[in-house]
Design an enzyme around this catalytic site. Structure first.
Site, PDB file in Angstrom:
ATOM      1  N   ASP A  47       5.768   2.769   0.550  1.00 56.46           N
ATOM      2  CA  ASP A  47       4.664   2.488  -0.497  1.00 56.46           C
ATOM      3  C   ASP A  47       3.485   3.438  -0.583  1.00 56.46           C
ATOM      4  OD1 ASP A  47       5.606  -0.005  -1.213  1.00 56.46           O
ATOM      5  OD2 ASP A  47       4.436  -1.170   0.453  1.00 56.46           O
ATOM      6  N   LYS A  69       3.405   2.924  -7.375  1.00 60.87           N
ATOM      7  CA  LYS A  69       2.949   3.331  -8.778  1.00 60.87           C
ATOM      8  C   LYS A  69       3.228   4.728  -9.050  1.00 60.87           C
ATOM      9  CE  LYS A  69      -0.282   0.169 -10.837  1.00 60.87           C
ATOM     10  NZ  LYS A  69      -0.870  -0.854  -9.909  1.00 60.87           N
ATOM     11  N   MET A 184      -8.381  -5.662  -0.864  1.00 60.19           N
ATOM     12  CA  MET A 184      -8.290  -5.583  -2.249  1.00 60.19           C
ATOM     13  C   MET A 184      -9.227  -6.237  -2.934  1.00 60.19           C
ATOM     14  SD  MET A 184      -3.718  -6.402  -2.637  1.00 60.19           S
ATOM     15  CE  MET A 184      -3.806  -7.489  -1.153  1.00 60.19           C
TER      16      MET A 184
HETATM   17  N1  SAH Z   1      -0.211  -4.564   4.661  1.00 57.82           N
HETATM   18  C1  SAH Z   1      -1.700  -3.881   4.492  1.00 57.82           C
HETATM   19  C2  SAH Z   1      -2.236  -4.503   3.305  1.00 57.82           C
HETATM   20  C3  SAH Z   1      -1.840  -4.237   1.996  1.00 57.82           C
HETATM   21  S1  SAH Z   1      -2.862  -4.868   0.616  1.00 57.82           S
HETATM   22  C4  SAH Z   1      -2.298  -3.784   5.762  1.00 57.82           C
HETATM   23  O1  SAH Z   1      -1.884  -4.501   6.741  1.00 57.82           O
HETATM   24  O2  SAH Z   1      -3.277  -3.270   5.975  1.00 57.82           O
HETATM   25  C5  SAH Z   1      -3.780  -3.360   0.262  1.00 57.82           C
HETATM   26  C6  SAH Z   1      -5.088  -3.242   0.770  1.00 57.82           C
HETATM   27  O3  SAH Z   1      -5.240  -2.963   1.935  1.00 57.82           O
HETATM   28  C7  SAH Z   1      -5.915  -2.204   0.130  1.00 57.82           C
HETATM   29  O4  SAH Z   1      -6.552  -2.748  -1.195  1.00 57.82           O
HETATM   30  C8  SAH Z   1      -7.247  -2.190   1.003  1.00 57.82           C
HETATM   31  O5  SAH Z   1      -7.909  -3.383   0.887  1.00 57.82           O
HETATM   32  C9  SAH Z   1      -6.530  -2.385   2.566  1.00 57.82           C
HETATM   33  N2  SAH Z   1      -6.291  -1.160   2.927  1.00 57.82           N
HETATM   34  C10 SAH Z   1      -4.863  -0.550   3.359  1.00 57.82           C
HETATM   35  N3  SAH Z   1      -4.838   0.556   3.906  1.00 57.82           N
HETATM   36  C11 SAH Z   1      -6.404   0.861   3.977  1.00 57.82           C
HETATM   37  C12 SAH Z   1      -7.113   1.998   4.303  1.00 57.82           C
HETATM   38  N4  SAH Z   1      -6.419   3.061   5.129  1.00 57.82           N
HETATM   39  N5  SAH Z   1      -8.465   1.785   4.533  1.00 57.82           N
HETATM   40  C13 SAH Z   1      -8.932   0.771   3.781  1.00 57.82           C
HETATM   41  N6  SAH Z   1      -8.376  -0.434   3.196  1.00 57.82           N
HETATM   42  C14 SAH Z   1      -7.086  -0.256   3.415  1.00 57.82           C
END
Ligand code: SAH
Length: 281
Positions: A47, A69, A184
């Site tokens: 992803d 994307k 998000m």
């Molecule tokens: N499965 C992922 C979340 C996916 S949804 C997890 O467990 O972290 C995508 C959201 O995750 C983003 O919009 C943001 O809110 C958060 N996110 C993922 N990686 C991030 C990072 N390195 N720093 C800050 N937010 C992050």
């Protein structure tokens, strides 16, 4: 690559899919199972949020299939991704499905796993460090702290329809959840903050926004519920970002270990407990 002996690892069977969390960015936060999977996969379907430093850990020549994307085109539909995993597995490949953070936390990992079950494809789930916990830890913010909160609520600010989730009882969350961690949520932060204040939260409550957590581009702003939107716009914070709301944010004054490594002076009494004891409060 790892110079100490590893515990025995399960075999990555040909024709199976491993659904693996890559953590929030720093390759050091990968699990041993994730590293094992990267070293043995025949194909990696990844992803947008997976860090390039993590993809670099595959065997040379392993095809990397991007499921995010691409150049302004719409993102692939979830059923298309699941169908691709099934296709690769049926070809007898060891398929590594690599997702940012933890695959089961706002990551649609469950949906993909269900598709595998329906098609009788053997699979394994490898959890990862989720950004809403590990990302905040890199910013010096614990999601729970005994003196502050005995519960934490994880919320997505963005539903499948792209809107603030309406099925949630925002008033109840505002009243009942001492610490709220939003995924998000940048796009709808204005609406979410307003709902929480309407539900009774104090606009002066501390908020932290942590963008690109655990990467070299990590950016943190400390703000309040009332000012977080203006501050994030003024600074131009870009996703991915985690928003933490609640008293635990105050601990960052003491626990910003990355800041300390760069010379920031830490405050050993961020909750002012010692001071209050001294004055008999
Ligand atoms: N499965 C992922 C979340 C996916 S949804 C997890 O467990 O972290 C995508 C959201 O995750 C983003 O919009 C943001 O809110 C958060 N996110 C993922 N990686 C991030 C990072 N390195 N720093 C800050 N937010 C992050």
């Amino acid at each position: 690559m790892i110079d100490t002996a590893l515990p025995p690892m399960p075999e990555f069977e040909p024709g199976s899919v491993w659904l693996v969390g890559a953590g929030p960015g720093d390759p050091g936060l990968l699990t041993l199972l994730a590293v094992h999977a990267l070293a043995h996969a025949d194909v990696v379907v990844y992803d947008a949020l997976v860090d390039p430093g993590i993809l670099a850990l595959v065997k040379p020549g392993t095809p990397l299939d991007y499921a995010g994307k691409r150049g302004g085109k719409p993102s692939p539909k979830q059923p298309d991704i699941s169908a691709k995993l099934i296709r690769f597995a049926r070809r007898g490949l060891r398929v590594l499905r690599l997702k940012g953070g933890d695959p089961f936390v706002f990551g649609r990992g469950g949906e993909e796993a269900l598709a595998l079950v329906a098609s009788n494809i053997p699979f394994r789930i490898v959890p990862g460090v989720t950004s809403g916990i590990g990302g905040l830890a890199y910013a010096g913010i614990p999601v729970t702290h005994r003196d502050i909160n005995s519960a934490v609520t994880f919320i997505t600010g963005h539903n499948t329809d792209g809107k603030v989730p309406d099925g949630l009882d925002w008033d109840a969350i505002a009243k009942g959840s001492p610490v709220i961690v939003l995924y998000m949520a940048l796009k709808h932060l204005h609406e979410i903050a307003a709902r929480l204040v309407t539900g009774g939260r104090n606009p002066s409550e501390p908020v932290a926004i942590v963008a690109r957590a655990t990467t070299k581009d990590q950016q943190v702003i400390e703000t309040t519920l009332g000012t977080c939107v203006a501050d994030s716009e003024a600074i131009g914070i870009e996703p991915p970002a985690i928003v933490a709301i609640g008293g635990v944010v105050r601990l960052r004054a003491a626990l910003d270990w990355q800041g300390a490594a760069e010379g920031k002076q830490l405050d050993a009494d961020p909750l002012q407990r010692l001071l209050m004891t001294a004055i008999g409060a």
